[in-house]
Design a protein around this motif. Structure first.
Motif, PDB file in Angstrom:
ATOM      1  N   VAL A 145       6.373 -10.990 -17.760  1.00 29.60           N
ATOM      2  CA  VAL A 145       7.659 -10.478 -18.226  1.00 29.60           C
ATOM      3  C   VAL A 145       8.746 -11.004 -17.299  1.00 29.60           C
ATOM      4  CG1 VAL A 145       9.085  -8.435 -18.619  1.00 29.60           C
ATOM      5  CG2 VAL A 145       6.650  -8.378 -19.206  1.00 29.60           C
ATOM      6  N   VAL A 146       9.800 -11.558 -17.889  1.00 30.44           N
ATOM      7  CA  VAL A 146      10.982 -11.970 -17.144  1.00 30.44           C
ATOM      8  C   VAL A 146      12.081 -10.968 -17.476  1.00 30.44           C
ATOM      9  CG1 VAL A 146      12.719 -13.754 -16.800  1.00 30.44           C
ATOM     10  CG2 VAL A 146      10.331 -14.406 -17.153  1.00 30.44           C
ATOM     11  N   ALA A 147      12.522 -10.238 -16.463  1.00 30.49           N
ATOM     12  CA  ALA A 147      13.549  -9.216 -16.644  1.00 30.49           C
ATOM     13  C   ALA A 147      14.860  -9.721 -16.056  1.00 30.49           C
ATOM     14  CB  ALA A 147      13.125  -7.928 -15.956  1.00 30.49           C
ATOM     15  N   ILE A 148      15.906  -9.692 -16.879  1.00 27.90           N
ATOM     16  CA  ILE A 148      17.223 -10.180 -16.460  1.00 27.90           C
ATOM     17  C   ILE A 148      18.201  -9.008 -16.493  1.00 27.90           C
ATOM     18  CG2 ILE A 148      19.074 -11.822 -16.953  1.00 27.90           C
ATOM     19  CD1 ILE A 148      16.895 -13.474 -18.487  1.00 27.90           C
ATOM     20  N   THR A 149      18.819  -8.769 -15.348  1.00 25.10           N
ATOM     21  CA  THR A 149      19.751  -7.651 -15.227  1.00 25.10           C
ATOM     22  C   THR A 149      20.996  -8.127 -14.491  1.00 25.10           C
ATOM     23  OG1 THR A 149      17.842  -6.186 -14.988  1.00 25.10           O
ATOM     24  CG2 THR A 149      19.988  -5.257 -14.450  1.00 25.10           C
ATOM     25  N   PRO A 150      22.189  -7.918 -15.090  1.00 30.26           N
ATOM     26  CA  PRO A 150      23.404  -8.297 -14.363  1.00 30.26           C
ATOM     27  C   PRO A 150      23.664  -7.335 -13.214  1.00 30.26           C
ATOM     28  CG  PRO A 150      23.954  -7.292 -16.466  1.00 30.26           C
ATOM     29  CD  PRO A 150      22.466  -7.387 -16.406  1.00 30.26           C
ATOM     30  N   GLU A 151      24.121  -7.906 -12.109  1.00 30.14           N
ATOM     31  CA  GLU A 151      24.560  -7.104 -10.973  1.00 30.14           C
ATOM     32  C   GLU A 151      26.020  -7.436 -10.743  1.00 30.14           C
ATOM     33  OE1 GLU A 151      21.721  -7.852  -7.849  1.00 30.14           O
ATOM     34  OE2 GLU A 151      20.361  -6.359  -8.676  1.00 30.14           O
ATOM     35  N   GLN A 152      26.658  -6.816  -9.787  1.00 31.07           N
ATOM     36  CA  GLN A 152      28.108  -6.910  -9.616  1.00 31.07           C
ATOM     37  C   GLN A 152      28.678  -8.283  -9.972  1.00 31.07           C
ATOM     38  OE1 GLN A 152      28.581  -5.489  -5.656  1.00 31.07           O
ATOM     39  NE2 GLN A 152      28.326  -3.368  -6.268  1.00 31.07           N
ATOM     40  N   GLU A 153      28.351  -9.309  -9.232  1.00 30.12           N
ATOM     41  CA  GLU A 153      28.884 -10.636  -9.533  1.00 30.12           C
ATOM     42  C   GLU A 153      27.787 -11.673  -9.673  1.00 30.12           C
ATOM     43  OE1 GLU A 153      32.169 -11.914  -7.177  1.00 30.12           O
ATOM     44  OE2 GLU A 153      32.978  -9.901  -7.013  1.00 30.12           O
ATOM     45  N   SER A 154      26.601 -11.219  -9.990  1.00 29.10           N
ATOM     46  CA  SER A 154      25.482 -12.144 -10.140  1.00 29.10           C
ATOM     47  C   SER A 154      24.510 -11.599 -11.185  1.00 29.10           C
ATOM     48  CB  SER A 154      24.769 -12.338  -8.795  1.00 29.10           C
ATOM     49  OG  SER A 154      24.190 -11.114  -8.376  1.00 29.10           O
ATOM     50  N   ILE A 155      23.409 -12.271 -11.313  1.00 28.91           N
ATOM     51  CA  ILE A 155      22.364 -11.844 -12.235  1.00 28.91           C
ATOM     52  C   ILE A 155      21.062 -11.760 -11.461  1.00 28.91           C
ATOM     53  CG2 ILE A 155      21.023 -12.512 -14.258  1.00 28.91           C
ATOM     54  CD1 ILE A 155      23.486 -13.863 -15.340  1.00 28.91           C
ATOM     55  N   ARG A 156      20.338 -10.668 -11.651  1.00 31.86           N
ATOM     56  CA  ARG A 156      19.034 -10.524 -11.008  1.00 31.86           C
ATOM     57  C   ARG A 156      17.953 -10.898 -12.012  1.00 31.86           C
ATOM     58  NH1 ARG A 156      17.130  -4.792  -9.245  1.00 31.86           N
ATOM     59  NH2 ARG A 156      16.929  -4.692 -11.485  1.00 31.86           N
ATOM     60  N   ILE A 157      17.082 -11.816 -11.618  1.00 29.81           N
ATOM     61  CA  ILE A 157      15.977 -12.249 -12.474  1.00 29.81           C
ATOM     62  C   ILE A 157      14.677 -11.920 -11.761  1.00 29.81           C
ATOM     63  CG2 ILE A 157      14.863 -14.210 -13.594  1.00 29.81           C
ATOM     64  CD1 ILE A 157      17.636 -15.553 -13.681  1.00 29.81           C
ATOM     65  N   GLU A 158      13.851 -11.149 -12.426  1.00 28.98           N
ATOM     66  CA  GLU A 158      12.531 -10.809 -11.898  1.00 28.98           C
ATOM     67  C   GLU A 158      11.474 -11.403 -12.822  1.00 28.98           C
ATOM     68  OE1 GLU A 158      11.922  -6.577 -10.423  1.00 28.98           O
ATOM     69  OE2 GLU A 158      13.672  -6.405 -11.748  1.00 28.98           O
ATOM     70  N   TRP A 159      10.538 -12.163 -12.281  1.00 28.47           N
ATOM     71  CA  TRP A 159       9.432 -12.712 -13.062  1.00 28.47           C
ATOM     72  C   TRP A 159       8.178 -11.976 -12.606  1.00 28.47           C
ATOM     73  CZ3 TRP A 159       9.567 -17.836 -15.704  1.00 28.47           C
ATOM     74  CH2 TRP A 159       8.371 -18.102 -16.388  1.00 28.47           C
ATOM     75  N   VAL A 160       7.633 -11.164 -13.478  1.00 24.96           N
ATOM     76  CA  VAL A 160       6.447 -10.382 -13.152  1.00 24.96           C
ATOM     77  C   VAL A 160       5.235 -11.054 -13.777  1.00 24.96           C
ATOM     78  CG1 VAL A 160       5.337  -8.121 -13.282  1.00 24.96           C
ATOM     79  CG2 VAL A 160       7.834  -8.282 -13.088  1.00 24.96           C
ATOM     80  N   ARG A 161       4.405 -11.633 -12.924  1.00 28.16           N
ATOM     81  CA  ARG A 161       3.184 -12.294 -13.387  1.00 28.16           C
ATOM     82  C   ARG A 161       2.135 -11.236 -13.718  1.00 28.16           C
ATOM     83  NH1 ARG A 161       1.890 -17.754 -11.167  1.00 28.16           N
ATOM     84  NH2 ARG A 161      -0.217 -16.931 -11.205  1.00 28.16           N
ATOM     85  N   ASP A 162       1.407 -11.501 -14.805  1.00 31.13           N
ATOM     86  CA  ASP A 162       0.333 -10.598 -15.212  1.00 31.13           C
ATOM     87  C   ASP A 162       0.858  -9.164 -15.295  1.00 31.13           C
ATOM     88  OD1 ASP A 162      -2.222 -10.285 -16.122  1.00 31.13           O
ATOM     89  OD2 ASP A 162      -3.171 -10.353 -14.153  1.00 31.13           O
TER      90      ASP A 162
END
Length: 113
Positions: free
Chosen positions: A71-88
């Motif tokens: 799962v790749v989770a994309i969440t905007p933060e104040q002036e950037s974007i947080r991308i989390e790639w959760v393997r398995d």
């Protein structure tokens, strides 16, 4: 390998291969977390639809390789974007069978999703 793979059971955003493993990737974006995070939105119902779609993919292309769900989770933060790639990110068992066995059973019409 594939992008936006669709079947009547659902859609998989990305299908990739890494070192002989098929990777089914769900990409989720949440503008805010009022109704839960992007990761939390991949609930049991969504996981079961992804598993069914993966089973369709394996059956259609007669694939016999191990698989995992990321799962790749994309969440905007104040002036950037947080991308989390959760393997398995989650394990799939259909009728208490590991994914590979369940897909084999699906191919042979022994069980239906």
């Amino acid at each position: 390998m594939e992008r936006n793979y669709r079947c009547r059971r659902g859609e998989i955003d990305l299908i990739m291969e890494d070192q002989g493993t098929i990777i089914f990737v769900e990409v989720r974006y949440r503008k805010n977390v009022r109704y839960g995070s992007a990761l939390e939105s991949v609930d049991y119902y969504k996981q079961s639809r992804l598993a069914a779609c993966a089973g369709h993919y394996f059956s259609r292309y007669d694939v016999d390789k191990p698989a995992r769900f990321d799962v790749v989770a994309i969440t905007p933060e104040q002036e950037s974007i947080r991308i989390e790639w959760v393997r398995d990110a989650f394990q799939v068992y259909l009728y208490r069978l590991p994914l590979k066995s369940a897909i084999s059973a699906l191919k042979n019409d022994h069980l239906h999703v």
